[in-house]
Design a protein around this motif. Structure first.
Motif, PDB file in Angstrom:
ATOM      1  N   ASP A 178       1.421   3.916  -3.168  1.00  0.00           N
ATOM      2  CA  ASP A 178       1.123   5.348  -2.984  1.00  0.00           C
ATOM      3  C   ASP A 178       2.356   6.190  -3.299  1.00  0.00           C
ATOM      4  O   ASP A 178       2.254   7.237  -3.955  1.00  0.00           O
ATOM      5  CB  ASP A 178       0.661   5.604  -1.545  1.00  0.00           C
ATOM      6  CG  ASP A 178      -0.754   5.118  -1.309  1.00  0.00           C
ATOM      7  OD1 ASP A 178      -1.503   4.992  -2.292  1.00  0.00           O
ATOM      8  OD2 ASP A 178      -1.122   4.863  -0.145  1.00  0.00           O
ATOM      9  N   LYS A 186      -7.795   3.467 -10.138  1.00  0.00           N
ATOM     10  CA  LYS A 186      -8.704   4.149  -9.202  1.00  0.00           C
ATOM     11  C   LYS A 186      -8.417   5.640  -9.159  1.00  0.00           C
ATOM     12  O   LYS A 186      -9.325   6.445  -8.972  1.00  0.00           O
ATOM     13  CB  LYS A 186      -8.558   3.555  -7.790  1.00  0.00           C
ATOM     14  CG  LYS A 186      -8.945   2.077  -7.685  1.00  0.00           C
ATOM     15  CD  LYS A 186     -10.417   1.838  -7.960  1.00  0.00           C
ATOM     16  CE  LYS A 186     -11.265   2.244  -6.774  1.00  0.00           C
ATOM     17  NZ  LYS A 186     -12.685   1.914  -6.997  1.00  0.00           N
ATOM     18  N   ARG A 187      -7.149   5.975  -9.330  1.00  0.00           N
ATOM     19  CA  ARG A 187      -6.796   7.396  -9.307  1.00  0.00           C
ATOM     20  C   ARG A 187      -7.186   8.085 -10.609  1.00  0.00           C
ATOM     21  O   ARG A 187      -7.653   9.222 -10.602  1.00  0.00           O
ATOM     22  CB  ARG A 187      -5.292   7.565  -9.085  1.00  0.00           C
ATOM     23  CG  ARG A 187      -4.830   7.316  -7.669  1.00  0.00           C
ATOM     24  CD  ARG A 187      -3.476   7.953  -7.442  1.00  0.00           C
ATOM     25  NE  ARG A 187      -2.984   7.713  -6.100  1.00  0.00           N
ATOM     26  CZ  ARG A 187      -1.914   8.311  -5.595  1.00  0.00           C
ATOM     27  NH1 ARG A 187      -1.229   9.160  -6.346  1.00  0.00           N
ATOM     28  NH2 ARG A 187      -1.512   8.047  -4.372  1.00  0.00           N
ATOM     29  N   LYS A 231      -4.571   0.463  -8.316  1.00  0.00           N
ATOM     30  CA  LYS A 231      -4.528   1.759  -7.624  1.00  0.00           C
ATOM     31  C   LYS A 231      -4.394   2.895  -8.637  1.00  0.00           C
ATOM     32  O   LYS A 231      -4.995   3.968  -8.471  1.00  0.00           O
ATOM     33  CB  LYS A 231      -3.344   1.763  -6.659  1.00  0.00           C
ATOM     34  CG  LYS A 231      -3.454   2.733  -5.501  1.00  0.00           C
ATOM     35  CD  LYS A 231      -4.400   2.223  -4.445  1.00  0.00           C
ATOM     36  CE  LYS A 231      -4.439   3.133  -3.237  1.00  0.00           C
ATOM     37  NZ  LYS A 231      -3.380   2.856  -2.277  1.00  0.00           N
ATOM     38  N   GLU A 245       0.832  -1.212   0.000  1.00  0.00           N
ATOM     39  CA  GLU A 245       0.000   0.000   0.000  1.00  0.00           C
ATOM     40  C   GLU A 245       0.864   1.259   0.000  1.00  0.00           C
ATOM     41  O   GLU A 245       0.680   2.159  -0.822  1.00  0.00           O
ATOM     42  CB  GLU A 245      -0.924  -0.009   1.226  1.00  0.00           C
ATOM     43  CG  GLU A 245      -2.087  -0.973   1.139  1.00  0.00           C
ATOM     44  CD  GLU A 245      -3.086  -0.545   0.063  1.00  0.00           C
ATOM     45  OE1 GLU A 245      -3.347   0.668  -0.056  1.00  0.00           O
ATOM     46  OE2 GLU A 245      -3.562  -1.417  -0.674  1.00  0.00           O
TER      47      GLU A 245
END
Length: 811
Positions: A526, A560-561, A557, A522
């Motif tokens: 990020d 999703k962004r 991820k 995670e």
């Protein structure tokens, strides 16, 4: 009880009774020293009998009837042969110009300084026996003889009063009266064991008659333990010189003990002892009560104890003396505090010396931690003293105790000091070593020296996490971030991401992406997404090629962004979602506009993903196949109905009805849900005679209820529509009935000339539309026979709807 001891040299010192030494912790109030110089010379040939004290000089009376004037150091300045017999008392006024002297011959003499500093004498009193004591204060003289105490007013030349002695059993020559003035109107009388405090007061005018203008009132009276040889005031307390007799335990006979100097607190009928000192004066074994006298200097709080062979000066103890006593009692904390509070007044002591003595005392007692903690306050910013104390702690093997308190800036000690302590910890306490490395700034010591020491220890214990972590921190201080990062990743330490961000180490992690993802996917994702400009999406995907599960986490991820940034990988993501994250596959298919539908359909059909296949078929326009799959694969009538509602296609409804007509549960579902989309009669007509349908009655009731509800909704909507239409019509009518202002500023929208003629007398004709546009009558086109109504040309051209004329003006 403090005592004064006579040493071989003849000096006077304070000591403590052996019987009370351990019990008494009370600090003495006074300190003592002998008055020497001229006094020693006098007492070799004569014996002291009394003394008086002035601010500028002393007056000493002797047994041979002489009075010596001395300076404050005891040097003789003048000599008087006053009487052939013993001088009992000498007293001076405040100016030092008058001196009262009484002797054994029974006379009270007054000496006055005259021209050329000569002294003129006169007799004040005689004939009532020996005058044994005299004291002068302001305009009052008090003296005592065998009968009592008299007070004389110099101003009025009158004797104010006589205070008789109480205990007539005591011989007045052996136990004489002691007098002292506390202030100008308060006389203290000590006689035998009794003390009286007398106040001189002004007599009221109507009480005078032939009486003196003043009188005396005894305000306090109490008894003491011993015979009184002298009195002196000390603020609101009283200093008492006492003559003491004790009984020998061996012979059971009385003997003369050392005199006592007590400080007492007078009360109304008694007193409270504050302190008590026993004094060893020369020849005390031979002295009687009459041989002792006590005089004092008010301004300096000096007390003179006079005996035939000795004159001792008692002083109030100052802060230096107080500190001496505290140090003697090993009360270093209190001594240090007293020195800090009174640092401007102390002369013999230094705060630093007391502090160093305190540290040594604590070390000697084995209280190393307290001693080390006190170093912060005592040593302050003195780097040399700090280094000296560190070496002392090293000698006793207590470097660890002082380490938490070492200064880390202002001052900064030599690097060797810090390195010495770090080596001490490294040899015996890895955790303590790590704590110091975290807490101490890296510039306090030679970093490379400590790094090498740690590496040497790691050769013996290569997997020690504490040492590895500490080495990483040392590398960080040394800006060797690559090595630090490698250790952090090996340890899977939480600070790895902070280290990367803080020191911008993205170029160093391009080949360590898998390690970062394995550690914390995670945080790693990020960080990578937040720094796309430093590590590209392409680079990350390539690094994760052999780890598709991590590749999916990263691309998911990313999607999703932003649905578009990773569009080149959407085809790859279909397989990744199908393999590792099926719940998110359908949302991905719905949100992605870059996903190849054929490829997605192929994968979903291979894996028998019905819901995803249904969605893809529907999206590709094959709704009938999608509906068929729902009914045949999922057997979910509700989902089929929902799908038909979404598509809103009559053919789909027909297919659904045909498929459901021989399936009673499907029929029930249709009856309950299609009422608002399809006429239920069409379905009911197709149901075979005699078919048993679950909950048919409830379904029919629901159909009727839905129908009634629709009727009610339509009627309600109709009423609202009619009411709103009527309201708006009325509003429009009111608006159109209002007048419109036309003035010289308005123009014709066709010819653009003023709408009103410049000459008001001329006839004119104009038309104003509801849209507020104005025209000259002649500027508008002539209406045709088929459409007699006129419309605003401007609004008609803009497709805003025609405006009809509401006003036509003519003149």
């Amino acid at each position: 009880m403090a005592e004064a001891e006579e040493q071989e040299t003849g000096s006077l010192e304070e000591s403590t009774d052996e019987s009370e030494e351990e019990e008494s912790e009370e600090e003495p109030k006074l300190k003592y020293e002998r008055l020497s110089n001229g006094v020693t010379e006098i007492l070799q040939k004569d014996a002291a009998s009394c003394m008086t004290v002035h601010d500028k000089f002393l007056a000493l009376g002797t047994h041979y009837g002489k009075v010596y004037l001395l300076d404050v150091q005891g040097n003789i300045t003048q000599k008087f042969d006053v009487s052939p017999v013993k001088i009992n008392q000498v007293s001076l006024d405040e100016s030092g110009e008058h001196m009262g002297v009484c002797a054994e011959d029974g006379k009270l003499l007054l000496f006055e300084r005259s021209w050329m500093s000569r002294w003129k004498s006169s007799i004040l009193h005689e004939g009532e026996g020996n005058i044994r004591s005299v004291k002068w204060r302001g305009h009052l003289i008090a003296w005592a003889n065998n009968m009592g105490v008299k007070i004389f007013d110099i101003t009025s030349k009158q004797r104010i009063t006589n205070v008789p002695r109480d205990d007539i059993s005591l011989r007045p020559d052996m136990y004489p009266c002691s007098l002292c003035w506390k202030d100008n109107v308060t006389l203290i009388i000590g006689w035998g064991t009794s003390v009286k405090i007398c106040s001189v007061k002004e007599r009221h005018a109507n009480e005078m008659r032939d009486l003196p203008s003043r009188y005396v009132e005894i305000v306090s009276q109490f008894e003491t333990e011993f015979y009184i040889s002298g009195l002196a005031p000390l603020c609101d307390q009283l200093v008492v010189l006492s003559y003491v007799k004790e009984v020998s335990e061996k012979t059971e006979r009385e003997y003369c003990a050392r005199p006592r100097l007590d400080i007492i607190q007078p009360l109304s009928e008694t007193c409270e002892e504050i302190s008590s000192d026993a004094l060893t004066v020369r020849g005390f074994q031979e002295n009687e009560c009459r041989d002792y006298h006590l005089e004092y200097s008010e301004g300096e709080s000096l007390f003179y104890i006079v005996s035939p062979r000795d004159v001792v000066v008692a002083k109030e103890r100052d802060q230096d003396d107080h500190i001496d006593w505290l140090l003697e009692k090993k009360k270093y904390e209190e001594a240090l505090m007293a020195a800090e509070i009174s640092q401007k007044n102390i002369k013999r002591h230094k705060i630093l010396d007391i502090g160093l003595a305190y540290i040594n005392h604590l070390v000697a007692r084995g209280e190393y931690d307290i001693a080390a903690r006190k170093c912060q306050k005592i040593l302050g910013k003195n780097a040399a003293l700090w280094e000296y104390e560190v070496y002392k702690f090293k000698e006793i093997g207590q470097l660890k105790a002082i380490s938490p308190y070492l200064p880390r800036g202002d001052p900064v000690l030599k690097p060797l000091i810090y390195e010495m302590i770090l080596h001490e910890f490294l040899e015996s306490d890895y955790e303590g070593f790590a704590t110091l490395i975290r807490e101490w700034p890296g510039d306090l010591y030679n970093n490379s020296v400590i790094v090498q020491a740690v590496r040497d220890h790691l050769k013996k214990d290569s997997q020690n996490r504490t040492l590895l972590k500490t080495l990483a921190e040392l590398y960080t201080y040394d800006k060797n971030y690559g090595n630090a990062l490698e250790i952090y990743l090996t340890l899977r330490h939480k600070d790895v991401f902070q280290l990367i961000h803080k020191h911008n180490l993205f170029s160093s992690i391009k080949d360590k992406i898998v390690l970062l993802m394995d550690f914390d996917s995670e945080k790693a994702v990020d960080m990578l997404l937040d720094n796309e400009d430093k590590i590209s999406i392409k680079k990350v995907v390539e690094e994760l090629e052999d780890r598709p599960e991590l590749q999916h986490v990263y691309l998911h991820k990313l999607f999703k962004r932003d649905h578009h940034k990773g569009q080149r990988y959407h085809e790859k993501q279909i397989s990744l979602y199908a393999e590792f994250d099926r719940p998110n596959l359908l949302p991905f298919l719905r949100d992605s506009i870059h996903c190849p539908l054929e490829k997605a359909l192929e994968i979903c059909q291979q894996r028998n993903f019905v819901e995803e296949t249904v969605y893809l078929l529907s999206r590709m326009g094959n709704s009938r196949s999608a509906l068929k799959m729902i009914m045949e694969e999922l057997h979910d009538v509700d989902k089929a109905i929902e799908f038909a509602k979404e598509q809103d296609d009559a053919e789909l409804w027909e297919d659904l009805i045909l498929y459901s007509i021989d399936k009673p549960p499907f029929i029930t579902g249709l009856l309950n849900n299609i009422g608002t989309h399809v006429d239920p009669i069409l379905l009911i007509h197709r149901i075979k005679e005699g078919m048993e349908i679950p909950n048919l009655r409830d379904s029919l009731v629901k159909i009727l209820q839905d129908y009634n509800l629709q009727i009610l909704l339509r009627e309600g909507c109709k009423k609202i529509l009619v009411a709103d239409s009527l309201s708006l019509l009325k509003k429009m009518h009111r608006t159109q009935m209002k007048g419109i202002l036309v003035d010289e500023e308005n123009i014709c929208e066709s010819c653009l000339s003023p709408i009103l003629p410049s000459d008001a007398a001329k006839p004119f004709s104009m038309v104003v539309f509801h849209c507020r546009h104005m025209f000259h009558k002649e500027c508008l086109p002539v209406p045709s026979m088929t459409s007699p109504a006129q419309f605003c040309n401007i609004c008609s051209a803009k497709h805003r709807g025609p405006g009809s004329a509401i006003l036509e003006m003519k003149k």
